[in-house]
Design a protein around this motif. Structure first.
Motif, PDB file in Angstrom:
ATOM      1  N   SER A   1       3.660  -0.742   5.580  1.00  0.00           N
ATOM      2  CA  SER A   1       3.704   0.221   6.689  1.00  0.00           C
ATOM      3  C   SER A   1       3.115  -0.330   7.978  1.00  0.00           C
ATOM      4  CB  SER A   1       2.966   1.507   6.285  1.00  0.00           C
ATOM      5  OG  SER A   1       1.634   1.218   5.902  1.00  0.00           O
ATOM      6  N   ASP A   2       2.341  -1.404   7.899  1.00  0.00           N
ATOM      7  CA  ASP A   2       1.805  -2.057   9.102  1.00  0.00           C
ATOM      8  C   ASP A   2       2.694  -3.197   9.571  1.00  0.00           C
ATOM      9  OD1 ASP A   2      -0.449  -0.393   9.144  1.00  0.00           O
ATOM     10  OD2 ASP A   2      -1.478  -1.658   7.663  1.00  0.00           O
ATOM     11  N   PHE A   3       3.893  -3.288   9.010  1.00  0.00           N
ATOM     12  CA  PHE A   3       4.883  -4.317   9.340  1.00  0.00           C
ATOM     13  C   PHE A   3       4.363  -5.721   9.043  1.00  0.00           C
ATOM     14  CE2 PHE A   3       5.967  -0.679  12.033  1.00  0.00           C
ATOM     15  CZ  PHE A   3       7.280  -0.470  11.629  1.00  0.00           C
ATOM     16  N   GLU A   4       3.571  -5.811   7.964  1.00  0.00           N
ATOM     17  CA  GLU A   4       3.103  -7.098   7.488  1.00  0.00           C
ATOM     18  C   GLU A   4       3.891  -7.469   6.237  1.00  0.00           C
ATOM     19  OE1 GLU A   4       0.952  -9.049   8.940  1.00  0.00           O
ATOM     20  OE2 GLU A   4       0.454  -7.628  10.555  1.00  0.00           O
ATOM     21  N   THR A   5       4.274  -8.746   6.161  1.00  0.00           N
ATOM     22  CA  THR A   5       5.034  -9.224   5.016  1.00  0.00           C
ATOM     23  C   THR A   5       4.096  -9.441   3.834  1.00  0.00           C
ATOM     24  OG1 THR A   5       6.591 -10.327   6.493  1.00  0.00           O
ATOM     25  CG2 THR A   5       6.619 -10.990   4.179  1.00  0.00           C
ATOM     26  N   SER A   6       4.463  -8.900   2.651  1.00  0.00           N
ATOM     27  CA  SER A   6       3.645  -9.074   1.459  1.00  0.00           C
ATOM     28  C   SER A   6       4.536  -9.320   0.259  1.00  0.00           C
ATOM     29  CB  SER A   6       2.777  -7.844   1.222  1.00  0.00           C
ATOM     30  OG  SER A   6       3.604  -6.704   1.031  1.00  0.00           O
TER      31      SER A   6
END
Length: 418
Positions: free
Chosen positions: A125-130
């Motif tokens: 949701s924070d637009f971080e790739t995981s």
């Protein structure tokens, strides 16, 4: 407040609460559907913009409607050309940020050569790739080159945007719980009121009988000629003494029950001889019952640590209970025996018996086994409750065996110390 009024209040209250819950559920469902429709439109617009930006990048004509929804949380968009995953991820993040679509998503690109969707990444949701393990994205035959986007947390995302509805639902739940508790209190208060009324009626009857007997006896004793009849004088003095003891026992039963329940009864635990106490209690009723009372003192070890007064009350209450609920003449057996490291005291009668559904309730205060419209057995409804409290105070056990019309057996198991 009579029983019909209470039933009407419960019925109307239940219908009202049910109606409120139904209306609340309907509007929450409508609000969720509206949010889901808005979510779908936002995703369709975002993915269309991404597809058109890719078309512009490769100098292709723009799409009018390049996006297809395959399921509630999965969408595919036409590409027309192969595309690098990093480029697609960049465009997706930009477009979702612009549309304020802050929910996790995962994407993949269809590979024509392998005819598989090559998984891209999971974006939180924070637009971080995981890195998150996930099931493969479904394929479609609608497009030659396309990419797919799935929103695994769509339901929770939509639910989080129903703040006002969740608050109102919580308020409705609180109101429902409060109503249920209020109904419980009302019904419990009604039951306690009925129990109190029955107790007062029974107590009045139980007290009136010895009081009336004492009054009649005193009237006889007040006659001048009674002094000339010593046998008659002695008889009425004995009657007054018996009725006075009866009143004393009844008052002590009520007071001792209250003390035991509050934990204020101080037990004087000493070594007692059970057989001697049984003989003491039954001595007064032997003449009355004649051959109807059978005493079987089979225990070889009959000593027990107990409060003498309370143990006598226990024996007396169980015996009187057997007499009350047995036909005339009754057949009652008092028996003692040793079992392992315990001393068992039993009272067996041939009375009316206890229904199975009432066995667990007979030790509750004021409870009396329903007998239809018959009220020929008087009492406070405290006898067995008092017995139960005595047994708890001594850490003993009581077991009841009974069949309707076949009589009852009360067994008190007293742990003996070595």
């Amino acid at each position: 407040m009579n029983r019909n009024t209470i039933r009407l209040l419960v019925l109307l209250g239940t219908l009202s609460i049910t109606g409120i819950i139904a209306v609340q559920a309907y509007w929450v469902k409508r609000a969720f559907d509206l949010k889901e429709q808005q979510f779908r439109q936002t995703v369709m617009i975002s993915l269309r913009n991404v597809a058109n930006r890719i078309s512009t990048l490769y100098k292709l004509s723009k799409f009018d409607n390049p996006v297809t929804q395959l399921s509630s949380d999965y969408y595919v968009a036409n590409l027309r050309v192969p595309l690098d995953a990093d480029v697609l991820e960049h465009y997706l993040k930009e477009e979702f940020k612009k549309q304020n679509l802050n929910t996790p998503f995962e994407y993949g690109i269809y590979d024509c050569e392998s005819e598989k969707i090559v998984y891209g990444s999971y974006i939180d949701s924070d637009f971080e790739t995981s890195t998150v393990s996930t099931k493969p994205l479904p394929k479609t035959d609608k497009y030659l080159n396309y990419f797919g986007v799935r929103f695994p947390s769509k339901t929770s995302y939509l639910a989080s945007r129903l703040d006002i509805w969740l608050i109102s639902s919580l308020i409705t739940l609180i109101v429902t719980v409060f109503f249920g508790y209020a109904m419980f209190v009302i019904l419990r208060q009604k039951r306690l009121s009925e129990v109190q009324r029955d107790f007062v009626n029974n107590m009045t009857h139980e007290f009136q009988t010895p009081i009336s007997t004492i009054r009649i006896a005193t009237d006889v004793l007040s006659q001048p000629k009674i002094m000339e009849q010593p046998e008659r004088l002695k008889k009425y003095v004995q009657i007054i003494r018996q009725e006075n003891n009866r009143l004393k026992t009844q008052v002590e039963t009520v007071l001792n029950t209250a003390r035991l329940e509050r934990g204020k009864m101080q037990l004087d635990i000493q070594l007692q001889e059970l057989h001697s106490l049984i003989n003491e209690v039954t001595e007064g009723v032997q003449a009355e019952l004649e051959d109807c009372l059978k005493i079987e003192l089979n225990a070889t070890k009959s000593s027990i640590y107990a409060d003498r007064t309370q143990l006598v009350s226990l024996i007396r209450n169980l015996l009187e209970n057997a007499i009350k609920y047995s036909p005339k003449p009754p057949r009652i057996t008092i028996r003692t025996e040793n079992t392992d490291d315990s001393l068992m005291f039993s009272v067996i009668d041939n009375g009316i018996g206890i229904p199975k559904e009432s066995l667990e309730k007979i030790f509750k205060k004021f409870y009396r086994v329903p007998t239809g419209n018959l009220h020929n057995v008087k009492g406070f409804g405290l006898g067995l409750s008092y017995v139960s409290e005595i047994i708890k105070a001594h850490k003993w056990q009581i077991k009841v065996e009974s069949e309707v019309g076949q009589g009852s057996t009360f067994k008190v198991i007293m742990k003996q110390e070595n």
